[in-house]
Design a protein around this motif. Structure first.
Motif, mmCIF file in Angstrom:
data_model
loop_
_atom_site.group_PDB
_atom_site.id
_atom_site.type_symbol
_atom_site.label_atom_id
_atom_site.label_comp_id
_atom_site.label_asym_id
_atom_site.label_seq_id
_atom_site.Cartn_x
_atom_site.Cartn_y
_atom_site.Cartn_z
ATOM 1 N N GLY A 136 -16.404 -5.547 16.031
ATOM 2 C CA GLY A 136 -15.667 -4.293 15.902
ATOM 3 C C GLY A 136 -15.512 -3.817 14.461
ATOM 4 N N LYS A 137 -14.659 -2.819 14.313
ATOM 5 C CA LYS A 137 -14.379 -2.236 12.998
ATOM 6 C C LYS A 137 -12.880 -1.997 12.889
ATOM 7 C CE LYS A 137 -18.738 0.374 12.590
ATOM 8 N NZ LYS A 137 -19.310 0.316 13.944
ATOM 9 N N ILE A 138 -12.344 -2.260 11.697
ATOM 10 C CA ILE A 138 -10.896 -2.103 11.506
ATOM 11 C C ILE A 138 -10.602 -1.402 10.177
ATOM 12 C CG2 ILE A 138 -10.354 -4.157 12.881
ATOM 13 C CD1 ILE A 138 -9.878 -4.364 9.176
ATOM 14 N N LYS A 139 -9.359 -0.898 10.063
ATOM 15 C CA LYS A 139 -8.880 -0.373 8.783
ATOM 16 C C LYS A 139 -7.590 -1.070 8.418
ATOM 17 C CE LYS A 139 -6.339 3.555 10.807
ATOM 18 N NZ LYS A 139 -6.072 5.009 10.766
ATOM 19 N N VAL A 140 -7.411 -1.325 7.124
ATOM 20 C CA VAL A 140 -6.209 -1.979 6.608
ATOM 21 C C VAL A 140 -5.365 -0.911 5.920
ATOM 22 C CG1 VAL A 140 -5.313 -3.760 5.081
ATOM 23 C CG2 VAL A 140 -7.504 -4.104 6.236
ATOM 24 N N VAL A 141 -4.151 -0.705 6.384
ATOM 25 C CA VAL A 141 -3.330 0.427 5.957
ATOM 26 C C VAL A 141 -1.989 -0.035 5.403
ATOM 27 C CG1 VAL A 141 -2.274 2.590 6.695
ATOM 28 C CG2 VAL A 141 -4.366 1.792 7.798
ATOM 29 N N THR A 142 -1.626 0.451 4.228
ATOM 30 C CA THR A 142 -0.275 0.180 3.710
ATOM 31 C C THR A 142 0.504 1.474 3.601
ATOM 32 O OG1 THR A 142 -1.102 0.342 1.464
ATOM 33 C CG2 THR A 142 -0.747 -1.852 2.346
ATOM 34 N N THR A 143 1.799 1.323 3.532
ATOM 35 C CA THR A 143 2.687 2.464 3.357
ATOM 36 C C THR A 143 3.297 2.373 1.978
ATOM 37 O OG1 THR A 143 3.196 2.335 5.700
ATOM 38 C CG2 THR A 143 4.635 3.695 4.357
ATOM 39 N N GLY A 144 3.188 3.471 1.220
ATOM 40 C CA GLY A 144 3.695 3.466 -0.146
ATOM 41 C C GLY A 144 4.932 4.334 -0.276
ATOM 42 N N LEU A 145 5.266 4.691 -1.525
ATOM 43 C CA LEU A 145 6.409 5.551 -1.812
ATOM 44 C C LEU A 145 6.358 6.799 -0.945
ATOM 45 C CD1 LEU A 145 6.865 5.593 -5.693
ATOM 46 C CD2 LEU A 145 8.428 4.696 -3.992
ATOM 47 N N TYR A 146 7.526 7.239 -0.463
ATOM 48 C CA TYR A 146 7.639 8.461 0.331
ATOM 49 C C TYR A 146 6.856 8.356 1.635
ATOM 50 C CZ TYR A 146 8.429 9.700 -4.540
ATOM 51 O OH TYR A 146 8.827 9.699 -5.841
ATOM 52 N N GLY A 147 6.570 7.131 2.066
ATOM 53 C CA GLY A 147 5.887 6.958 3.336
ATOM 54 C C GLY A 147 4.415 7.306 3.336
ATOM 55 N N LYS A 148 3.839 7.487 2.150
ATOM 56 C CA LYS A 148 2.419 7.845 2.107
ATOM 57 C C LYS A 148 1.541 6.685 2.563
ATOM 58 C CE LYS A 148 2.376 11.542 -1.284
ATOM 59 N NZ LYS A 148 2.149 11.883 -2.690
ATOM 60 N N VAL A 152 -1.011 -4.155 -4.977
ATOM 61 C CA VAL A 152 0.279 -3.457 -5.107
ATOM 62 C C VAL A 152 0.205 -2.451 -6.252
ATOM 63 C CG1 VAL A 152 2.706 -3.735 -5.723
ATOM 64 C CG2 VAL A 152 1.635 -5.351 -4.160
ATOM 65 N N ARG A 153 -0.384 -2.896 -7.343
ATOM 66 C CA ARG A 153 -0.477 -2.025 -8.513
ATOM 67 C C ARG A 153 -1.359 -0.815 -8.210
ATOM 68 N NH1 ARG A 153 1.005 -1.408 -13.280
ATOM 69 N NH2 ARG A 153 -0.361 -0.680 -14.933
ATOM 70 N N MET A 154 -2.433 -1.041 -7.492
ATOM 71 C CA MET A 154 -3.312 0.066 -7.126
ATOM 72 C C MET A 154 -2.560 1.080 -6.262
ATOM 73 S SD MET A 154 -6.975 0.375 -5.578
ATOM 74 C CE MET A 154 -7.370 1.219 -4.056
ATOM 75 N N LYS A 155 -1.815 0.568 -5.294
ATOM 76 C CA LYS A 155 -1.025 1.464 -4.453
ATOM 77 C C LYS A 155 -0.091 2.292 -5.315
ATOM 78 C CE LYS A 155 2.194 -0.310 -1.646
ATOM 79 N NZ LYS A 155 2.695 -1.012 -0.438
ATOM 80 N N ASN A 156 0.597 1.631 -6.248
ATOM 81 C CA ASN A 156 1.533 2.340 -7.115
ATOM 82 C C ASN A 156 0.847 3.405 -7.955
ATOM 83 O OD1 ASN A 156 3.624 0.822 -6.171
ATOM 84 N ND2 ASN A 156 3.574 -0.653 -7.839
ATOM 85 N N LEU A 157 -0.222 3.015 -8.641
ATOM 86 C CA LEU A 157 -0.844 3.936 -9.593
ATOM 87 C C LEU A 157 -1.478 5.136 -8.900
ATOM 88 C CD1 LEU A 157 -2.496 1.623 -12.268
ATOM 89 C CD2 LEU A 157 -0.377 2.919 -12.397
ATOM 90 N N THR A 158 -1.885 4.988 -7.644
ATOM 91 C CA THR A 158 -2.528 6.111 -6.964
ATOM 92 C C THR A 158 -1.522 7.014 -6.261
ATOM 93 O OG1 THR A 158 -2.939 4.675 -5.060
ATOM 94 C CG2 THR A 158 -4.740 4.971 -6.617
ATOM 95 N N ILE A 159 -0.305 6.552 -6.091
ATOM 96 C CA ILE A 159 0.677 7.360 -5.367
ATOM 97 C C ILE A 159 1.733 7.947 -6.290
ATOM 98 C CG2 ILE A 159 2.573 7.220 -3.684
ATOM 99 C CD1 ILE A 159 0.941 5.404 -2.011
#
Lengths: 234, 234
Positions: A61-73, B144-151
């Motif tokens: 299969g295929k997957i995506k890895v997703v994080t949530t940053g500041l302001y829910g982005k 983590v740093r990448m997430k921060n710097l891009t957002i």
DNA sequence: CGGCCGATTGAGGCTTATCAAGGCCGGTGG
DNA sequence: CCACCGGCCTTGATAAGCCTCAATCGGCCG
């Protein structure tokens, strides 16, 4: 839709995966202890914040890895496919998963207990060294990607993301990306907005760099795309 | 200015470094084979693109890891100090160093041959596992740093960078950063311009978040800075 | 004392995010 | 079979944020 788990010893991903130089004896132990499940397109197999208890292999299969940053982005950190090991970042992140993982298409997943896998590593230096190289490679790729995303303008980031998808998930002989992603998802890879993706893709098409047909995207001029992001060797 | 190398067995960084659980026998071998040199503030100890032949330990000092991106833009990927292992990214990057390393102050460096170190790892699973955890930790921090710097917006990136320097190089009891960085260097950490750094620092001072005195920067209100970047627990 | 380098501050313009309107397409129900 | 609906995509207008350029300031060193 049988849920019979595949046999590790004859698994078709064995040859290309990190387990390729794992002895039959070792694999047999893993085979007996492993779990196996299916996930449908769009479903999550790992939720951000969950305790880290297992390592996961994408059997198919295929997957995506997703994080949530500041302001829910939302940000797509990484894509992975058949044969890839995922979820090992939980090892370093205070033993919780730092990101959610969603299936981009119907997929099958094998998983083994964290401690069992780590003990297997410790008793098998060659395997551990391969994992070490794998993680070092991920680190290197992540640093290159970070450099790109923080320096490039929108068009360049879109080009880079298209090439990333192309390299990760492959393509037909016509250059068609072998995955279906929404504009929003491409935006979360390139760290921009869905509107900018639309604009950039339209521009790329008029410039002859890509071709679109319905939801399909064809990378018809790789050298041009690569030139945009500073890769000069074709 | 004697160039006599320190003795690994009684090295003051042994206890806190990755080598802490290395046996005396193993350390003795490394001690005999290792190299040692000094580098003055501002000088490079590794140049981007150099072939990867050695691992480097910072025996004493502070360094910055710098890459060059599109249009020649410089980026500080990482800071490191006494006891840290640097240069291992060359392992994954096609056996060339993906970044240059400069001394931020006069520093002393130990280095050992790549193959010797890798063989040592392979014969010492515990050490290898520690290196694996180290690299996994670096990967996690980088993501983590990448997430921060891009957002983040500029102010948030500057706050994050100040806290990064604070955590990495430490501080006096008055909160003074224990390193001297130019505005340009801070900009290369935060991925913005030196003018924006000036502006943000001035704003932070009037807002009571920091205090400046000549080239010195004091982080006088950590909770406020952390709150800016979404860290709510003090 | 003069010159130089880095820091500061302001003005202008460019890039990009945001908001909004309209189009396309597939699915659903009449 | 056709009309309608909703979701996604496209395109345009606007505004905000940021970079760049430029002028001034201030400290340091010769």
């Amino acid at each position: 839709m049988a849920l019979r788990p595949p046999d590790c010893l004859i698994c078709e991903t064995r040859n290309c995966s990190i387990m390729s130089n794992c002895s039959d004896d070792l694999l047999k132990i893993i085979d007996e202890k492993k779990g196996f499940f299916k996930v449908r397109k769009g479903q999550a197999l790992i939720h951000e914040g969950m305790p880290f208890e297992k390592f996961y292999f994408i059997h198919q299969g295929k997957i995506k890895v997703v994080t949530t940053g500041l302001y829910g982005k939302q940000q797509i950190k990484r894509l992975a496919k058949t044969g890839d090991l995922v979820g090992f970042r939980g090892m370093a992140a205070n033993h919780t998963f730092p990101a959610s993982i969603y299936a981009l298409e119907d997929s099958t997943i094998c998983h083994i207990d964290k401690d069992l896998f780590l003990n297997t590593l410790k008793s098998n230096p060659n395997l551990m060294f391969n994992i070490l190289l794998l993680i070092a490679g991920e680190l290197y790729k992540m640093e290159v990607r970070m450099k790109n995303l923080t320096i490039m303008n929108v068009r360049e980031k879109v080009a880079e993301s298209l090439l990333y998808v192309y390299d990760t998930f492959g393509h037909s002989e016509t250059g068609e990306l072998e995955v279906s992603l929404s504009r929003q998802e491409i935006a979360e890879i390139a760290m921009t907005t869905k509107e900018q993706i639309s604009r950039s893709l339209s521009e790329f098409e008029t410039e002859g760099k890509i071709r679109m047909q319905g939801k399909k995207i064809f990378l018809t001029n790789l050298p041009e795309l690569k030139r945009m992001i500073g890769v000069f060797n074709g």
